[in-house]
Design a protein around this motif. Structure first.
Motif, mmCIF file in Angstrom:
data_model
loop_
_atom_site.group_PDB
_atom_site.id
_atom_site.type_symbol
_atom_site.label_atom_id
_atom_site.label_comp_id
_atom_site.label_asym_id
_atom_site.label_seq_id
_atom_site.Cartn_x
_atom_site.Cartn_y
_atom_site.Cartn_z
ATOM 1 N N LEU A 1 -85.823 -8.321 -20.906
ATOM 2 C CA LEU A 1 -85.930 -8.867 -19.547
ATOM 3 C C LEU A 1 -86.120 -7.751 -18.521
ATOM 4 O O LEU A 1 -86.888 -7.902 -17.557
ATOM 5 N N PHE A 2 -85.423 -6.626 -18.730
ATOM 6 C CA PHE A 2 -85.554 -5.503 -17.796
ATOM 7 C C PHE A 2 -86.968 -4.929 -17.834
ATOM 8 O O PHE A 2 -87.550 -4.600 -16.793
ATOM 9 N N LEU A 3 -87.549 -4.825 -19.022
ATOM 10 C CA LEU A 3 -88.916 -4.331 -19.143
ATOM 11 C C LEU A 3 -89.918 -5.301 -18.518
ATOM 12 O O LEU A 3 -90.903 -4.878 -17.912
ATOM 13 N N LEU A 4 -89.649 -6.599 -18.632
ATOM 14 C CA LEU A 4 -90.504 -7.588 -17.969
ATOM 15 C C LEU A 4 -90.426 -7.428 -16.455
ATOM 16 O O LEU A 4 -91.435 -7.518 -15.758
ATOM 17 N N ALA A 5 -89.195 -7.192 -15.949
ATOM 18 C CA ALA A 5 -89.016 -6.974 -14.511
ATOM 19 C C ALA A 5 -89.741 -5.712 -14.059
ATOM 20 O O ALA A 5 -90.351 -5.679 -12.981
ATOM 21 N N MET A 6 -89.720 -4.677 -14.898
ATOM 22 C CA MET A 6 -90.433 -3.446 -14.575
ATOM 23 C C MET A 6 -91.942 -3.673 -14.529
ATOM 24 O O MET A 6 -92.639 -3.141 -13.665
ATOM 25 N N ALA A 7 -92.441 -4.479 -15.479
ATOM 26 C CA ALA A 7 -93.876 -4.787 -15.500
ATOM 27 C C ALA A 7 -94.275 -5.543 -14.240
ATOM 28 O O ALA A 7 -95.323 -5.269 -13.640
ATOM 29 N N TYR A 8 -93.416 -6.484 -13.823
ATOM 30 C CA TYR A 8 -93.705 -7.229 -12.588
ATOM 31 C C TYR A 8 -93.677 -6.302 -11.378
ATOM 32 O O TYR A 8 -94.566 -6.359 -10.511
ATOM 33 N N ASP A 9 -92.677 -5.418 -11.339
ATOM 34 C CA ASP A 9 -92.560 -4.495 -10.212
ATOM 35 C C ASP A 9 -93.744 -3.534 -10.157
ATOM 36 O O ASP A 9 -94.206 -3.175 -9.076
ATOM 37 N N GLU A 10 -94.246 -3.134 -11.328
ATOM 38 C CA GLU A 10 -95.391 -2.227 -11.373
ATOM 39 C C GLU A 10 -96.618 -2.867 -10.729
ATOM 40 O O GLU A 10 -97.438 -2.186 -10.117
ATOM 41 N N SER A 11 -96.720 -4.193 -10.864
ATOM 42 C CA SER A 11 -97.868 -4.900 -10.281
ATOM 43 C C SER A 11 -97.623 -5.291 -8.829
ATOM 44 O O SER A 11 -98.518 -5.194 -7.983
ATOM 45 N N TRP B 1 -94.982 -4.719 -20.932
ATOM 46 C CA TRP B 1 -94.907 -6.070 -21.490
ATOM 47 C C TRP B 1 -94.794 -6.010 -23.014
ATOM 48 O O TRP B 1 -94.007 -6.747 -23.618
ATOM 49 N N MET B 2 -95.543 -5.137 -23.637
ATOM 50 C CA MET B 2 -95.515 -4.998 -25.087
ATOM 51 C C MET B 2 -94.141 -4.539 -25.571
ATOM 52 O O MET B 2 -93.590 -5.079 -26.544
ATOM 53 N N ALA B 3 -93.551 -3.557 -24.903
ATOM 54 C CA ALA B 3 -92.218 -3.083 -25.260
ATOM 55 C C ALA B 3 -91.195 -4.194 -25.094
ATOM 56 O O ALA B 3 -90.252 -4.322 -25.888
#
Length: 248
Positions: free
Chosen positions: A115-125, A85-87
């Protein structure tokens, strides 16, 4: 003190409004986290995996799970989500910074990265990628066949981002690419090796070590991206001022 009084300056008067407050972030703590924090978390994860495997107490197992890197409900996983999220926010900040310097369509890559990093953060959770299945070679990866879906996605994204990586400032973008490559090394390559190992030899202590290596590599990758972006923001003196236009 008398000189200040002679010039009509109250030495006890703050030089700035008491409402002003500067919150500063340094890349130094991120560098320390990479060199000391991640190895410590990895070692703790190995110890907790060892304790969990030799204990039948529910409370002890539950406590150990909170510190095991491969446990999706663990504290390290939460930390990984925060770093992604920070990145993401730092990439969005770079979009506005470079748009102010020179308006260009290439700056939209910063928004795409955010947006891709946000999607990764969501996927991680939410662990959405774990639901993707593609049975190839008799499911050689034993439940981790989502990697066969991830490889072409990574390949396509890599090709699409070539114009961005080759545009100035190239050094910054190559450093970000290095962090992304480290993350992919953990998420695709090392996890793939772990999947093959699990399919042939099962989930023993060696497999747990592979999962720790995988998650630690991912943490190093996303932390390195944050380090590069924080250092870039500091070198270019990028800052954010919050204001209320309703105030006079």
């Amino acid at each position: 003190m008398s000189d200040l009084s002679d010039r009509g300056v109250d030495p006890f008067e703050p030089s700035r409004s008491p409402k002003d407050f500067d919150l500063k972030f340094s890349s130094h703590w991120m560098r320390s986290f990479i060199f000391y924090g991640i190895p410590s978390i990895s070692l703790l994860s190995v110890c907790m995996s060892f304790i969990k495997g030799r204990n039948d107490n529910v409370a002890v197992i539950e406590f150990a799970d909170r510190f095991i890197l491969n446990n999706e409900a663990s504290i390290p996983t939460l930390l990984s989500i925060v770093l992604m999220w920070m990145a993401s926010q730092l990439c969005a900040l770079n979009y506005f910074y470079y748009q102010k310097i020179r308006k260009s369509r290439l700056n939209l890559y910063w928004i795409a990265s955010s947006l891709f990093l946000l999607a990764m953060a969501y996927d991680e959770s939410a662990q959405v990628h774990e639901t993707l299945r593609w049975s190839v070679f008799g499911d050689i990866l034993n439940g981790q066949s989502w990697i066969f879906v991830g490889i072409p996605i990574v390949g396509v994204l890599g090709v699409l981002f070539i114009p961005f990586l080759l545009s100035p400032p190239r050094r910054l973008k190559m450093e970000i690419g290095k962090g992304a490559a480290i993350f992919v090394l953990g998420a695709i390559v090392i996890e793939g090796v772990g999947g093959v190992y699990k399919a042939n030899l099962g989930m023993d202590f060696t497999y747990n070590l592979l999962t720790v290596l995988e998650e630690a590599t991912e943490l190093v990758g996303v932390s390195y991206v944050n380090l590069v972006l924080l250092r870039h923001a500091a070198e270019n003196r990028i800052s954010i001022d919050f204001c209320d236009h309703a105030e006079s």
